[in-house]
Write a protein that holds these residues in place. Sequence first.
Motif, mmCIF file in Angstrom:
data_model
loop_
_atom_site.group_PDB
_atom_site.id
_atom_site.type_symbol
_atom_site.label_atom_id
_atom_site.label_comp_id
_atom_site.label_asym_id
_atom_site.label_seq_id
_atom_site.Cartn_x
_atom_site.Cartn_y
_atom_site.Cartn_z
ATOM 1 N N ILE A 265 0.860 -1.189 0.000
ATOM 2 C CA ILE A 265 0.000 0.000 0.000
ATOM 3 C C ILE A 265 0.895 1.237 0.000
ATOM 4 O O ILE A 265 1.760 1.393 0.875
ATOM 5 C CB ILE A 265 -0.940 -0.002 1.220
ATOM 6 N N PRO A 266 0.729 2.151 -0.940
ATOM 7 C CA PRO A 266 1.662 3.280 -1.059
ATOM 8 C C PRO A 266 1.606 4.281 0.087
ATOM 9 O O PRO A 266 2.643 4.790 0.531
ATOM 10 C CB PRO A 266 1.239 3.936 -2.390
ATOM 11 N N SER A 267 0.419 4.591 0.589
ATOM 12 C CA SER A 267 0.300 5.626 1.619
ATOM 13 C C SER A 267 0.416 5.049 3.025
ATOM 14 O O SER A 267 -0.017 3.927 3.299
ATOM 15 C CB SER A 267 -1.037 6.354 1.487
ATOM 16 N N GLY A 268 1.002 5.847 3.914
ATOM 17 C CA GLY A 268 1.124 5.427 5.301
ATOM 18 C C GLY A 268 -0.217 5.317 5.979
ATOM 19 O O GLY A 268 -0.440 4.424 6.806
ATOM 20 N N THR A 269 -1.137 6.220 5.643
ATOM 21 C CA THR A 269 -2.485 6.177 6.211
ATOM 22 C C THR A 269 -3.201 4.893 5.814
ATOM 23 O O THR A 269 -3.873 4.257 6.641
ATOM 24 C CB THR A 269 -3.310 7.385 5.738
ATOM 25 N N GLY A 270 -3.056 4.493 4.579
ATOM 26 C CA GLY A 270 -3.681 3.261 4.103
ATOM 27 C C GLY A 270 -3.111 2.034 4.786
ATOM 28 O O GLY A 270 -3.857 1.104 5.119
ATOM 29 N N ARG A 271 -1.791 2.052 4.989
ATOM 30 C CA ARG A 271 -1.165 0.907 5.675
ATOM 31 C C ARG A 271 -1.650 0.796 7.107
ATOM 32 O O ARG A 271 -1.941 -0.299 7.598
ATOM 33 C CB ARG A 271 0.362 1.045 5.627
ATOM 34 N N ARG A 272 -1.737 1.943 7.792
ATOM 35 C CA ARG A 272 -2.207 1.919 9.183
ATOM 36 C C ARG A 272 -3.663 1.479 9.269
ATOM 37 O O ARG A 272 -4.036 0.717 10.175
ATOM 38 C CB ARG A 272 -2.038 3.302 9.822
ATOM 39 N N LYS A 273 -4.482 1.929 8.337
ATOM 40 C CA LYS A 273 -5.895 1.550 8.344
ATOM 41 C C LYS A 273 -6.057 0.061 8.080
ATOM 42 O O LYS A 273 -6.873 -0.617 8.735
ATOM 43 C CB LYS A 273 -6.651 2.350 7.287
#
Length: 317
Positions: free
Chosen positions: A231-239
């Motif tokens: 997942i490219p975004s950090g927010t997406g990875r955390r979610k």
Amino acid sequence: MVIPPWENQTTIAEFVLRGFSSIRQLNIFLFMTFLVFYILIISGNILIVLLVFFSHHLHTPMYFFLVNLSFLEIWYTSNIVPKMLLIIIAEQKTISVAGCLAQFYFFGSLAATECLLLAVMSYDRYLAICQPLHYPILMTGPLCIKLASSSWLCCFLLTAITMVLLSRLTFCGPNEIDHFFCDFTPLVHLSCMDTSLTETIAYATSSAVTLVPFLLITASYSCILVAILRIPSGTGRRKAFSTCSSHLTVVTVFYGTLIATYLVPSANSSQLLRKGFSLLYTILTPMFNPIIYSLRNRDIHEALKMCLSKKPSFLLG
């Protein structure tokens, strides 16, 4: 004809569970502590079941499996803790042979079922994260029911094999079990018959229902980890990670306590220490599971707020 030695001995009708007799001076403290833990386990898991049942937005596969796990934890601890409390406070240490075998059967069946349910839940998280577009099509209601029911049925049937072999053993003394419940190892060691077949089959079945689910869980989370890292975004990875972090924590605690209890060599650990490890998965893990699943779970928080905000019907005018 050679008469087996146990045929000349008197079979015993009941066992004595020693519990925590080596620290009897702490009986009141232990009783109050375990009673509070038991109340927290029952109330916490019942709360999870009720929240999922009455909150329509929680009617999803993940929470369906969570309800199964909560129901299991209620039954699991109720099979052991009430008798343990009697042993501590009233010193009613005796338990019939039939009662002891029944307690072991439910303990073994429910512990094995938890292993399979945790594997099923990891598969559910794998589909949700690695195949999100196909998730609603793959993880259907009928499949959820089949996965959960097969987990229960398979484990109860497998444990029944060991139970039948145990019930055919002769117990002729001594009758003291240095534990707070009827676990397999201290129980089978009291038999005066050859227990090699019983121990071999019990080892095979217990390995099947613990190691196979563990391998499935490991494989699922390996795929999940790879998918999250892509997942490219950090927010997406955390979610994405937040959707499976609670389950991963429960798996780690559950299998960690099992390994500490049954894989630690008995020669290198005292019986009191082994009882302490047993308390981890019989009391502490069932108590922490509702906390772990609800602590950072926004859906559970919202469902709880909705239930608390609703006024009782008799107050509505």
